[in-house]
Write a protein that holds these residues in place. Structure first.
Motif, PDB file in Angstrom:
ATOM      1  N   ARG A   5       1.123  -1.220   0.207  1.00  0.00           N
ATOM      2  CA  ARG A   5      -0.479   0.354   0.043  1.00  0.00           C
ATOM      3  C   ARG A   5       0.553   1.096  -0.245  1.00  0.00           C
ATOM      4  NH1 ARG A   5      -1.351  -2.255   4.130  1.00  0.00           N
ATOM      5  NH2 ARG A   5      -0.764  -0.366   5.821  1.00  0.00           N
ATOM      6  N   THR A   6       2.151   1.487   0.388  1.00  0.00           N
ATOM      7  CA  THR A   6       2.605   1.998   0.453  1.00  0.00           C
ATOM      8  C   THR A   6       4.669   2.323   0.715  1.00  0.00           C
ATOM      9  OG1 THR A   6       0.816   3.290   1.979  1.00  0.00           O
ATOM     10  CG2 THR A   6       3.230   4.575   1.984  1.00  0.00           C
ATOM     11  N   ILE A   7       5.216   2.442  -0.313  1.00  0.00           N
ATOM     12  CA  ILE A   7       6.845   2.499  -0.312  1.00  0.00           C
ATOM     13  C   ILE A   7       7.021   3.389  -0.053  1.00  0.00           C
ATOM     14  CG2 ILE A   7       7.812   1.565  -2.484  1.00  0.00           C
ATOM     15  CD1 ILE A   7       5.837   0.503  -3.451  1.00  0.00           C
ATOM     16  N   VAL A   8       7.854   2.961   0.845  1.00  0.00           N
ATOM     17  CA  VAL A   8       9.673   4.135   0.796  1.00  0.00           C
ATOM     18  C   VAL A   8      10.757   4.159   0.137  1.00  0.00           C
ATOM     19  CG1 VAL A   8      10.302   5.406   2.310  1.00  0.00           C
ATOM     20  CG2 VAL A   8       8.631   4.178   3.170  1.00  0.00           C
ATOM     21  N   VAL A   9      10.941   4.728  -1.001  1.00  0.00           N
ATOM     22  CA  VAL A   9      12.689   4.421  -1.808  1.00  0.00           C
ATOM     23  C   VAL A   9      13.088   5.921  -1.170  1.00  0.00           C
ATOM     24  CG1 VAL A   9      11.582   5.615  -3.244  1.00  0.00           C
ATOM     25  CG2 VAL A   9      13.841   3.926  -3.936  1.00  0.00           C
ATOM     26  N   GLY A  10      14.380   5.566  -1.113  1.00  0.00           N
ATOM     27  CA  GLY A  10      15.536   6.546  -0.396  1.00  0.00           C
ATOM     28  C   GLY A  10      16.200   6.555  -1.803  1.00  0.00           C
ATOM     29  N   THR A  11      16.936   8.226  -1.925  1.00  0.00           N
ATOM     30  CA  THR A  11      17.450   8.129  -2.725  1.00  0.00           C
ATOM     31  C   THR A  11      18.552   9.634  -2.154  1.00  0.00           C
ATOM     32  OG1 THR A  11      17.546   9.322  -4.855  1.00  0.00           O
ATOM     33  CG2 THR A  11      16.097  10.119  -4.187  1.00  0.00           C
ATOM     34  N   VAL A  38      12.483   9.263  -0.287  1.00  0.00           N
ATOM     35  CA  VAL A  38      12.707  10.308   0.664  1.00  0.00           C
ATOM     36  C   VAL A  38      14.247  10.312   0.354  1.00  0.00           C
ATOM     37  CG1 VAL A  38      13.362  10.093   3.138  1.00  0.00           C
ATOM     38  CG2 VAL A  38      10.906   8.901   2.017  1.00  0.00           C
ATOM     39  N   CYS A  39      14.833  11.483   0.900  1.00  0.00           N
ATOM     40  CA  CYS A  39      16.312  11.936   1.016  1.00  0.00           C
ATOM     41  C   CYS A  39      16.562  12.491   1.871  1.00  0.00           C
ATOM     42  CB  CYS A  39      16.440  12.781  -0.522  1.00  0.00           C
ATOM     43  SG  CYS A  39      18.508  13.867  -0.427  1.00  0.00           S
ATOM     44  N   ALA A  40      17.579  12.073   3.046  1.00  0.00           N
ATOM     45  CA  ALA A  40      18.063  12.344   3.358  1.00  0.00           C
ATOM     46  C   ALA A  40      18.851  13.711   3.724  1.00  0.00           C
ATOM     47  CB  ALA A  40      18.428  10.619   4.748  1.00  0.00           C
ATOM     48  N   TYR A  41      19.691  14.217   4.486  1.00  0.00           N
ATOM     49  CA  TYR A  41      20.843  15.335   4.405  1.00  0.00           C
ATOM     50  C   TYR A  41      21.159  14.883   5.467  1.00  0.00           C
ATOM     51  CZ  TYR A  41      18.320  19.590   5.849  1.00  0.00           C
ATOM     52  OH  TYR A  41      17.641  19.507   6.548  1.00  0.00           O
ATOM     53  N   GLN A  42      22.998  16.331   5.804  1.00  0.00           N
ATOM     54  CA  GLN A  42      23.122  16.076   6.863  1.00  0.00           C
ATOM     55  C   GLN A  42      23.003  17.603   6.732  1.00  0.00           C
ATOM     56  OE1 GLN A  42      24.646  14.140   9.710  1.00  0.00           O
ATOM     57  NE2 GLN A  42      23.545  12.569   7.880  1.00  0.00           N
ATOM     58  N   ALA A  43      22.495  18.491   7.615  1.00  0.00           N
ATOM     59  CA  ALA A  43      22.728  19.554   8.172  1.00  0.00           C
ATOM     60  C   ALA A  43      24.437  20.251   8.193  1.00  0.00           C
ATOM     61  CB  ALA A  43      21.223  20.201   9.055  1.00  0.00           C
ATOM     62  N   PRO A  44      24.644  21.513   7.600  1.00  0.00           N
ATOM     63  CA  PRO A  44      26.162  21.792   6.739  1.00  0.00           C
ATOM     64  C   PRO A  44      26.323  22.594   8.815  1.00  0.00           C
ATOM     65  CG  PRO A  44      24.910  23.146   5.500  1.00  0.00           C
ATOM     66  CD  PRO A  44      23.454  21.851   6.686  1.00  0.00           C
ATOM     67  N   ASP A  45      27.725  22.254   9.077  1.00  0.00           N
ATOM     68  CA  ASP A  45      27.780  23.370  10.320  1.00  0.00           C
ATOM     69  C   ASP A  45      27.542  25.222   9.760  1.00  0.00           C
ATOM     70  OD1 ASP A  45      29.647  25.166  11.780  1.00  0.00           O
ATOM     71  OD2 ASP A  45      31.224  23.319  12.318  1.00  0.00           O
ATOM     72  N   LEU A 102      15.000   7.049   7.018  1.00  0.00           N
ATOM     73  CA  LEU A 102      14.096   6.026   6.180  1.00  0.00           C
ATOM     74  C   LEU A 102      13.093   5.141   7.174  1.00  0.00           C
ATOM     75  CD1 LEU A 102      16.775   5.061   3.748  1.00  0.00           C
ATOM     76  CD2 LEU A 102      14.639   5.791   3.392  1.00  0.00           C
ATOM     77  N   SER A 103      14.010   4.556   8.169  1.00  0.00           N
ATOM     78  CA  SER A 103      13.090   3.822   9.720  1.00  0.00           C
ATOM     79  C   SER A 103      11.882   5.045  10.017  1.00  0.00           C
ATOM     80  CB  SER A 103      14.050   3.222  10.808  1.00  0.00           C
ATOM     81  OG  SER A 103      15.279   3.001   9.714  1.00  0.00           O
ATOM     82  N   LYS A 104      12.496   6.353  10.605  1.00  0.00           N
ATOM     83  CA  LYS A 104      11.369   6.525  11.089  1.00  0.00           C
ATOM     84  C   LYS A 104      10.326   7.407   9.818  1.00  0.00           C
ATOM     85  CE  LYS A 104      11.281  11.113  13.699  1.00  0.00           C
ATOM     86  NZ  LYS A 104      11.701  11.970  13.953  1.00  0.00           N
ATOM     87  N   VAL A 105      10.166   7.146   8.663  1.00  0.00           N
ATOM     88  CA  VAL A 105       9.140   7.686   7.641  1.00  0.00           C
ATOM     89  C   VAL A 105       9.041   6.846   7.762  1.00  0.00           C
ATOM     90  CG1 VAL A 105       8.686   7.975   5.609  1.00  0.00           C
ATOM     91  CG2 VAL A 105      10.598   9.307   6.047  1.00  0.00           C
ATOM     92  N   ALA A 111       4.421   2.218   5.986  1.00  0.00           N
ATOM     93  CA  ALA A 111       4.336   1.490   4.999  1.00  0.00           C
ATOM     94  C   ALA A 111       4.900   0.442   5.548  1.00  0.00           C
ATOM     95  CB  ALA A 111       6.290   2.263   4.497  1.00  0.00           C
ATOM     96  N   ASP A 112       4.933  -0.221   3.672  1.00  0.00           N
ATOM     97  CA  ASP A 112       5.463  -1.729   4.511  1.00  0.00           C
ATOM     98  C   ASP A 112       6.249  -2.320   2.971  1.00  0.00           C
ATOM     99  OD1 ASP A 112       3.578  -1.006   1.890  1.00  0.00           O
ATOM    100  OD2 ASP A 112       1.724  -2.566   2.730  1.00  0.00           O
ATOM    101  N   LEU A 113       6.374  -1.523   2.291  1.00  0.00           N
ATOM    102  CA  LEU A 113       7.904  -1.737   1.851  1.00  0.00           C
ATOM    103  C   LEU A 113       9.232  -0.734   1.867  1.00  0.00           C
ATOM    104  CD1 LEU A 113       9.539  -3.422  -0.072  1.00  0.00           C
ATOM    105  CD2 LEU A 113       7.740  -2.818  -1.806  1.00  0.00           C
ATOM    106  N   LEU A 114      10.186  -1.057   1.940  1.00  0.00           N
ATOM    107  CA  LEU A 114      11.032   0.008   1.635  1.00  0.00           C
ATOM    108  C   LEU A 114      11.938  -0.757   0.949  1.00  0.00           C
ATOM    109  CD1 LEU A 114      12.940   2.254   2.905  1.00  0.00           C
ATOM    110  CD2 LEU A 114      14.439   0.613   4.332  1.00  0.00           C
ATOM    111  N   VAL A 115      12.272   0.465  -0.160  1.00  0.00           N
ATOM    112  CA  VAL A 115      13.227  -0.314  -1.445  1.00  0.00           C
ATOM    113  C   VAL A 115      14.757   0.518  -1.161  1.00  0.00           C
ATOM    114  CG1 VAL A 115      13.464  -0.121  -4.391  1.00  0.00           C
ATOM    115  CG2 VAL A 115      10.900  -0.673  -2.601  1.00  0.00           C
ATOM    116  N   VAL A 116      16.323   0.418  -1.138  1.00  0.00           N
ATOM    117  CA  VAL A 116      17.096   1.061  -1.252  1.00  0.00           C
ATOM    118  C   VAL A 116      17.586   0.182  -2.769  1.00  0.00           C
ATOM    119  CG1 VAL A 116      16.570   2.049   0.867  1.00  0.00           C
ATOM    120  CG2 VAL A 116      18.420  -0.289   0.606  1.00  0.00           C
ATOM    121  N   GLY A 117      18.787   1.120  -2.893  1.00  0.00           N
ATOM    122  CA  GLY A 117      19.870   0.710  -3.954  1.00  0.00           C
ATOM    123  C   GLY A 117      20.929  -0.551  -3.244  1.00  0.00           C
TER     124      GLY A 117
END
Length: 151
Positions: A5-11, A38-45, A102-105, A111-117
């Protein structure tokens, strides 16, 4: 077995991660699932950002602040997902470690599926330090599809 029903994919904006988006989008199109890109980023200093802005000037300095590159990444991924036939696509940009984000989202959106490369799985650094796909598979409470995106 019910369809996803809900797929999460990270990029992360890499060609490899966009191939994972393509696969997730095709699956979403086939099953009618909602696709969360979903795209995660690290906030810069903040000190480094200020120094970069001082060097670059106001006209281009804004580009190094915050989530601008991540926003561009999910915009591109959204377009690719639409080309694969995904109808219900939402993009999310979050500050933090990719696996944690990704886990949090997955949890927040039920969601019931997580897709990653698979980038990083077969590298020395990935074996020593861990890789996003391996860690995501270990920690995910839902099915994980690791797309073969790199050799």
């Amino acid at each position: 077995m019910t369809a996803y029903r809900t797929i999460v994919v990270g990029t992360d904006g890499s060609n490899s991660s966009y191939r994972a988006v393509d696969r997730a989008a095709a699956l979403a199109a086939d099953t009618g699932a909602k696709l969360l890109v979903v795209c995660a980023y690290q906030a810069p200093d903040p000190r480094k950002v200020e120094a970069a802005q001082d060097r670059l000037g106001d006209d281009v300095g804004y580009q190094v602040v915050g989530a601008n590159p991540a926003e561009d990444t999910v915009r591109t991924a959204h377009d690719r997902a639409a080309k694969q036939g995904a109808k219900d696509v939402e993009t999310l940009v979050r500050d933090g470690n990719p696996v944690s984000v990704l886990s949090k989202v997955v949890h927040e959106r039920d969601a019931d599926l997580l897709v990653v490369g698979n980038r990083g799985l077969n590298t020395l650094a990935g074996r020593i330090l861990g890789s996003v796909p391996a860690e995501a598979a270990r920690k995910s409470p839902v099915d994980v599809l690791i797309v073969h995106t790199v050799s």
